[in-house]
Motif scaffolding. Structure first.
Motif, PDB file in Angstrom:
ATOM      1  N   GLU A 182       2.313   0.062 -22.683  1.00  0.00           N
ATOM      2  CA  GLU A 182       2.609   1.281 -23.423  1.00  0.00           C
ATOM      3  C   GLU A 182       2.495   2.472 -22.482  1.00  0.00           C
ATOM      4  O   GLU A 182       1.591   2.546 -21.654  1.00  0.00           O
ATOM      5  N   HIS A 183       3.442   3.400 -22.573  1.00  0.00           N
ATOM      6  CA  HIS A 183       3.385   4.574 -21.707  1.00  0.00           C
ATOM      7  C   HIS A 183       2.225   5.473 -22.133  1.00  0.00           C
ATOM      8  O   HIS A 183       2.111   5.866 -23.281  1.00  0.00           O
ATOM      9  N   ILE A 184       1.362   5.726 -21.165  1.00  0.00           N
ATOM     10  CA  ILE A 184       0.251   6.656 -21.363  1.00  0.00           C
ATOM     11  C   ILE A 184       0.245   7.569 -20.150  1.00  0.00           C
ATOM     12  O   ILE A 184       0.223   7.085 -19.016  1.00  0.00           O
ATOM     13  N   ASP A 185       0.284   8.876 -20.394  1.00  0.00           N
ATOM     14  CA  ASP A 185       0.259   9.822 -19.278  1.00  0.00           C
ATOM     15  C   ASP A 185      -0.935   9.526 -18.382  1.00  0.00           C
ATOM     16  O   ASP A 185      -2.056   9.349 -18.869  1.00  0.00           O
ATOM     17  N   GLY A 186      -0.675   9.460 -17.077  1.00  0.00           N
ATOM     18  CA  GLY A 186      -1.740   9.223 -16.110  1.00  0.00           C
ATOM     19  C   GLY A 186      -1.924   7.761 -15.736  1.00  0.00           C
ATOM     20  O   GLY A 186      -2.662   7.444 -14.815  1.00  0.00           O
ATOM     21  N   ASN A 187      -1.242   6.841 -16.439  1.00  0.00           N
ATOM     22  CA  ASN A 187      -1.312   5.417 -16.087  1.00  0.00           C
ATOM     23  C   ASN A 187      -0.180   5.056 -15.141  1.00  0.00           C
ATOM     24  O   ASN A 187       0.928   5.597 -15.252  1.00  0.00           O
ATOM     25  N   TRP A 188      -0.451   4.138 -14.241  1.00  0.00           N
ATOM     26  CA  TRP A 188       0.539   3.711 -13.265  1.00  0.00           C
ATOM     27  C   TRP A 188       0.613   2.190 -13.271  1.00  0.00           C
ATOM     28  O   TRP A 188      -0.232   1.518 -12.679  1.00  0.00           O
TER      29      TRP A 188
ATOM     30  N   ARG B 130      -5.087   4.187 -13.080  1.00  0.00           N
ATOM     31  CA  ARG B 130      -4.975   5.612 -13.394  1.00  0.00           C
ATOM     32  C   ARG B 130      -4.487   6.299 -12.120  1.00  0.00           C
ATOM     33  O   ARG B 130      -4.755   5.828 -11.013  1.00  0.00           O
ATOM     34  N   ILE B 131      -3.758   7.376 -12.256  1.00  0.00           N
ATOM     35  CA  ILE B 131      -3.185   8.053 -11.093  1.00  0.00           C
ATOM     36  C   ILE B 131      -4.257   8.399 -10.057  1.00  0.00           C
ATOM     37  O   ILE B 131      -4.044   8.224  -8.863  1.00  0.00           O
TER      38      ILE B 131
ATOM     39  N   ARG C  67       9.539  -2.126 -20.621  1.00  0.00           N
ATOM     40  CA  ARG C  67       8.172  -1.726 -20.252  1.00  0.00           C
ATOM     41  C   ARG C  67       7.190  -2.652 -20.965  1.00  0.00           C
ATOM     42  O   ARG C  67       7.244  -2.823 -22.177  1.00  0.00           O
TER      43      ARG C  67
END
Length: 181
Positions: free
Chosen positions: A14-20, A76-77, A11
Motif C-alpha cells: 500500500e502506498h504510504i508517504d515516506g515508504n520505499w 522508510r526514506i 503495487r
C-alpha cells in the motif's frame, strides 16, 4: 529474443508517504545474460512455457534479468542511506564468481501470489550465493525486514506475468521445474 509488450506491475505494498518498496538483487544483464548460450536457454524455456502454459498468458521478458538476494521489503526514506551503507559494508569482501545455469525453468510465484516468475535455476556448488544471502540477511534483520527464504532456489528471473488465484492453481499443476533441452 523477442520482447513482449510491457505489462504493468501491480503495487504489492500500500502506498504510504515516506515508504520505499525495496529489493536486493544482482543485475545479470551485463554478465551472464549477454552470453549467447544463456540467451539460447532463455529462448528454449520461454518457448516451452508458452507451449505448455499458454492458458496463463504471455510472459513479459525481463529488461534486466536478475538474481534475487532478498524478498521484497519496505524501508522508510530516512533509512535508505544507512541501509545502503550497511549493505556495502557487509558485501565489501564478496568474491567475483561464475554461475552455472541449466536449460530448464522454475515457475515461482511472488509472496503476494499475484505474479508468476519464469526463472532459470543456478548451481551454487561453492555456496557463494548462500554466503551473499546470509550477508544481506544480516542487514535486513538490522532493519527488522524479512529474511530470504529458508530453503532458497537460486535462480535468475527471466520473465514474469500477473496471475490470479485460479491461474496459480493451474500453474502449479502444469510444471514447476520442467523444460526440454
Amino acid at each position: 529474443m523477442n520482447k513482449i509488450p510491457k505489462q504493468p506491475f501491480k503495487r504489492n505494498f500500500e502506498h504510504i508517504d515516506g515508504n520505499w518498496p525495496s529489493h536486493v538483487y544482482l543485475n545479470t544483464s551485463k554478465g551472464i545474460s549477454k552470453h549467447k548460450g544463456f540467451q539460447r536457454i532463455v529462448g528454449i524455456c520461454l518457448s516451452h512455457f508458452e507451449q505448455t502454459c499458454n492458458e496463463i498468458g504471455k510472459p513479459l521478458v525481463e529488461n534486466f534479468p536478475h538474481l534475487s538476494l532478498s524478498r521484497p521489503f519496505v524501508l522508510r526514506i530516512h533509512q535508505i542511506d544507512s541501509f545502503l551503507q550497511k549493505l556495502e559494508f557487509e558485501l565489501r569482501n564478496s568474491l567475483i564468481f561464475t554461475m552455472q545455469v541449466f536449460s530448464e525453468y522454475y515457475l515461482l510465484k511472488n509472496d503476494f501470489g499475484n505474479r508468476l516468475f519464469i526463472s532459470v535455476p543456478l548451481e551454487d556448488d561453492h555456496h557463494i550465493l548462500k554466503q551473499l544471502i546470509q550477508k544481506v540477511d544480516i542487514v535486513l534483520q538490522a532493519f527488522k525486514q524479512p529474511r530470504y527464504y529458508e530453503k532458497p532456489l537460486f535462480h535468475i528471473s527471466i520473465a514474469s506475468l500477473p496471475i490470479t488465484p485460479a491461474q496459480v492453481a493451474s500453474s502449479s499443476s502444469s510444471s514447476s521445474s520442467s523444460s526440454s533441452s
